[in-house]
Design a protein around this motif. Structure first.
Motif, PDB file in Angstrom:
ATOM      1  N   MET A 177       0.871  -1.175   0.000  1.00  0.00           N
ATOM      2  CA  MET A 177       0.000   0.000   0.000  1.00  0.00           C
ATOM      3  C   MET A 177       0.907   1.223   0.000  1.00  0.00           C
ATOM      4  N   PRO A 178       1.048   1.913  -1.124  1.00  0.00           N
ATOM      5  CA  PRO A 178       2.009   3.017  -1.209  1.00  0.00           C
ATOM      6  C   PRO A 178       1.589   4.229  -0.386  1.00  0.00           C
ATOM      7  N   PRO A 179       2.557   5.013   0.083  1.00  0.00           N
ATOM      8  CA  PRO A 179       2.249   6.214   0.853  1.00  0.00           C
ATOM      9  C   PRO A 179       1.680   7.340  -0.005  1.00  0.00           C
ATOM     10  N   LYS A 180       1.848   7.220  -1.330  1.00  0.00           N
ATOM     11  CA  LYS A 180       1.356   8.257  -2.230  1.00  0.00           C
ATOM     12  C   LYS A 180       1.096   7.624  -3.599  1.00  0.00           C
ATOM     13  N   LEU A 181      -0.030   7.956  -4.208  1.00  0.00           N
ATOM     14  CA  LEU A 181      -0.347   7.393  -5.511  1.00  0.00           C
ATOM     15  C   LEU A 181      -1.292   8.314  -6.276  1.00  0.00           C
ATOM     16  N   VAL A 182      -1.376   8.069  -7.570  1.00  0.00           N
ATOM     17  CA  VAL A 182      -2.348   8.744  -8.424  1.00  0.00           C
ATOM     18  C   VAL A 182      -3.479   7.759  -8.675  1.00  0.00           C
ATOM     19  N   THR A 183      -4.719   8.229  -8.570  1.00  0.00           N
ATOM     20  CA  THR A 183      -5.874   7.359  -8.743  1.00  0.00           C
ATOM     21  C   THR A 183      -5.944   6.807 -10.167  1.00  0.00           C
ATOM     22  N   ASP A 184      -6.694   5.709 -10.323  1.00  0.00           N
ATOM     23  CA  ASP A 184      -6.786   5.029 -11.617  1.00  0.00           C
ATOM     24  C   ASP A 184      -7.224   5.961 -12.735  1.00  0.00           C
ATOM     25  N   ASN A 185      -8.133   6.895 -12.441  1.00  0.00           N
ATOM     26  CA  ASN A 185      -8.608   7.797 -13.488  1.00  0.00           C
ATOM     27  C   ASN A 185      -7.682   8.980 -13.712  1.00  0.00           C
ATOM     28  N   GLY A 186      -6.609   9.069 -12.931  1.00  0.00           N
ATOM     29  CA  GLY A 186      -5.618  10.116 -13.108  1.00  0.00           C
ATOM     30  C   GLY A 186      -6.012  11.480 -12.587  1.00  0.00           C
ATOM     31  N   ASP A 187      -7.140  11.563 -11.870  1.00  0.00           N
ATOM     32  CA  ASP A 187      -7.651  12.862 -11.433  1.00  0.00           C
ATOM     33  C   ASP A 187      -7.159  13.308 -10.061  1.00  0.00           C
ATOM     34  N   HIS A 188      -6.730  12.371  -9.232  1.00  0.00           N
ATOM     35  CA  HIS A 188      -6.438  12.725  -7.844  1.00  0.00           C
ATOM     36  C   HIS A 188      -5.126  12.111  -7.357  1.00  0.00           C
ATOM     37  N   VAL A 189      -4.506  12.794  -6.395  1.00  0.00           N
ATOM     38  CA  VAL A 189      -3.338  12.257  -5.698  1.00  0.00           C
ATOM     39  C   VAL A 189      -3.776  11.876  -4.288  1.00  0.00           C
ATOM     40  N   VAL A 190      -3.582  10.616  -3.947  1.00  0.00           N
ATOM     41  CA  VAL A 190      -3.942  10.101  -2.625  1.00  0.00           C
ATOM     42  C   VAL A 190      -2.685  10.003  -1.773  1.00  0.00           C
ATOM     43  N   ILE A 191      -2.759  10.485  -0.537  1.00  0.00           N
ATOM     44  CA  ILE A 191      -1.611  10.429   0.365  1.00  0.00           C
ATOM     45  C   ILE A 191      -1.992   9.727   1.657  1.00  0.00           C
ATOM     46  N   ARG A 192      -0.989   9.110   2.274  1.00  0.00           N
ATOM     47  CA  ARG A 192      -1.183   8.445   3.564  1.00  0.00           C
ATOM     48  C   ARG A 192      -0.154   9.009   4.555  1.00  0.00           C
ATOM     49  N   PRO A 193      -0.473  10.135   5.172  1.00  0.00           N
ATOM     50  CA  PRO A 193       0.497  10.818   6.039  1.00  0.00           C
ATOM     51  C   PRO A 193       0.955  10.006   7.248  1.00  0.00           C
ATOM     52  N   MET A 194       0.180   8.991   7.648  1.00  0.00           N
ATOM     53  CA  MET A 194       0.543   8.204   8.822  1.00  0.00           C
ATOM     54  C   MET A 194       1.244   6.904   8.461  1.00  0.00           C
ATOM     55  N   ALA A 195       1.883   6.879   7.300  1.00  0.00           N
ATOM     56  CA  ALA A 195       2.553   5.668   6.826  1.00  0.00           C
ATOM     57  C   ALA A 195       3.596   5.149   7.806  1.00  0.00           C
ATOM     58  N   TYR A 196       4.237   6.035   8.590  1.00  0.00           N
ATOM     59  CA  TYR A 196       5.289   5.625   9.513  1.00  0.00           C
ATOM     60  C   TYR A 196       4.768   5.340  10.925  1.00  0.00           C
ATOM     61  N   CYS A 197       3.479   5.513  11.165  1.00  0.00           N
ATOM     62  CA  CYS A 197       2.927   5.413  12.518  1.00  0.00           C
ATOM     63  C   CYS A 197       2.440   3.992  12.829  1.00  0.00           C
ATOM     64  N   ALA A 198       2.738   3.517  14.032  1.00  0.00           N
ATOM     65  CA  ALA A 198       2.289   2.195  14.469  1.00  0.00           C
ATOM     66  C   ALA A 198       0.860   2.279  15.006  1.00  0.00           C
ATOM     67  N   GLU A 199       0.075   1.252  14.725  1.00  0.00           N
ATOM     68  CA  GLU A 199      -1.326   1.261  15.146  1.00  0.00           C
ATOM     69  C   GLU A 199      -1.469   1.354  16.666  1.00  0.00           C
ATOM     70  N   LYS A 200      -0.602   0.670  17.396  1.00  0.00           N
ATOM     71  CA  LYS A 200      -0.715   0.704  18.853  1.00  0.00           C
ATOM     72  C   LYS A 200      -0.476   2.109  19.385  1.00  0.00           C
ATOM     73  N   ASP A 201       0.399   2.870  18.741  1.00  0.00           N
ATOM     74  CA  ASP A 201       0.621   4.259  19.149  1.00  0.00           C
ATOM     75  C   ASP A 201      -0.620   5.102  18.888  1.00  0.00           C
ATOM     76  N   LEU A 202      -1.278   4.862  17.764  1.00  0.00           N
ATOM     77  CA  LEU A 202      -2.475   5.623  17.420  1.00  0.00           C
ATOM     78  C   LEU A 202      -3.622   5.298  18.367  1.00  0.00           C
ATOM     79  N   ALA A 203      -3.713   4.032  18.791  1.00  0.00           N
ATOM     80  CA  ALA A 203      -4.752   3.647  19.741  1.00  0.00           C
ATOM     81  C   ALA A 203      -4.542   4.348  21.079  1.00  0.00           C
ATOM     82  N   THR A 204      -3.293   4.391  21.528  1.00  0.00           N
ATOM     83  CA  THR A 204      -2.985   5.075  22.792  1.00  0.00           C
ATOM     84  C   THR A 204      -3.227   6.574  22.671  1.00  0.00           C
TER      85      THR A 204
END
Length: 309
Positions: A177-204
């Motif tokens: 699951m890439p941290p940044k991608l262009v959508t299939d239709n080429g219209d949008h850039v999707v980002i995942r700013p929490m790519a480096y964050c652990a789920e347990k940290d987010l729960a806490t």
């Protein structure tokens, strides 16, 4: 114990909790900031659509992005968007009240995808695929209507590893699951700013910040899902072998195509011996120093997790 001693103990406990909370907050903000920088996720003038599900991850993402926005070297806008899928019992007031409270522009998009999913998918079958496709299409449309340049999703490190293993085990692909991608239709850039964050940290963090979490009655409520199996497997490794999950995640950024088997990425059929040393040739088959017996391995974790103040 005297009353004064009890008060001192409570005060010490409160100070420790405050210290741990502050340390966690600094780590998450540093990790999100690093991910944004590493992948150039947000640029000056961007209007970022922050997708809000009502879960811990999207709350944390909005919270951190709002804080980073105040001190970022470039100016950018945030707009929070929630898709109300008309799930039975969904507390419609929770998110609007919270978003008004924190002072972020927002839009609640009402679309009854719940009835569509329930009508199309047989009882007991996985709803994730259809639900996500419907949701994705609606969010892309809303992003266009709001003139957003980026779409921010709340996926974290564990989501990315789970996706990697799901594709390996069930799809026969080395794909994550890439941290940044262009959508299939080429219209949008999707980002995942929490790519480096652990789920347990987010729960806490969600507990510390007391976010008003809204449960999901579709994907999040189903048992026996493949993603849940991957989550349990990774969590078990994390408990038994500290550092292993960090190393697996770091490996996603250290790809060696010449030592895999994809002919489209490396010219296996045309390589020839040229009488010159080849960097990383057959010595790459030797075991790394860190691949020794359990207890002797050297743990290499993501650098941004290595130092906590």
């Amino acid at each position: 114990m005297h009353r004064t001693d009890e008060a001192k103990a409570e005060d010490a406990k409160a100070k420790k909790q405050a210290f741990e909370s502050q340390k966690l907050s600094k780590r998450l903000h540093r990790q999100v900031g690093q991910a944004i920088t590493d992948f150039n996720m947000i640029e000056g003038g961007d209007k970022v659509m922050v997708c809000m599900s009502g879960g811990k991850d999207s709350y944390a993402m909005l919270d951190v992005l709002m804080n980073l926005q105040k001190r970022a070297p470039v100016a950018f806008e945030l707009v929070a968007v929630n898709l109300d899928q008309k799930q039975p019992g969904f507390p419609e007031h929770v998110l609007p009240e919270y978003l008004k409270k924190v002072g972020v522009p927002f839009r609640i998009e009402e679309q009854d995808t719940y009835s569509v999913v329930k009508r199309v998918i047989p009882e007991g079958k996985t709803t994730c695929s259809l639900c996500s496709r419907l949701r994705r299409g609606i969010l892309y449309r809303v992003a266009s209507e709001l003139c957003c340049t980026k779409i921010a999703l709340g996926h974290h490190r564990d989501d990315m590893l789970q996706t990697l293993f799901m594709n390996m085990f069930f799809g026969s692909k080395l794909k994550g699951m890439p941290p940044k991608l262009v959508t299939d239709n080429g219209d949008h850039v999707v980002i995942r700013p929490m790519a480096y964050c652990a789920e347990k940290d987010l729960a806490t963090y969600a507990e510390h910040r007391q976010f008003p979490i809204i449960p999901c009655n579709l994907c999040g409520s189903q048992d026996g899902l493949q993603r849940q199996q991957m989550r349990e497997m990774i969590n078990e490794w994390d408990r038994k072998f500290p550092g292993r999950v960090d190393n697996m995640f770091t490996a996603l950024s250290n790809i060696v195509p010449s030592h895999l088997m994809d002919r489209s990425l490396y010219p296996f059929t045309t390589i020839q011996a040229a009488g010159q040393p080849v960097v990383g040739g057959d010595i790459a088959f030797d075991e790394e120093e860190s691949c020794g017996p359990v207890g002797e391995s050297k743990i290499s974790i993501v650098s941004i997790r290595a130092q906590d103040d």
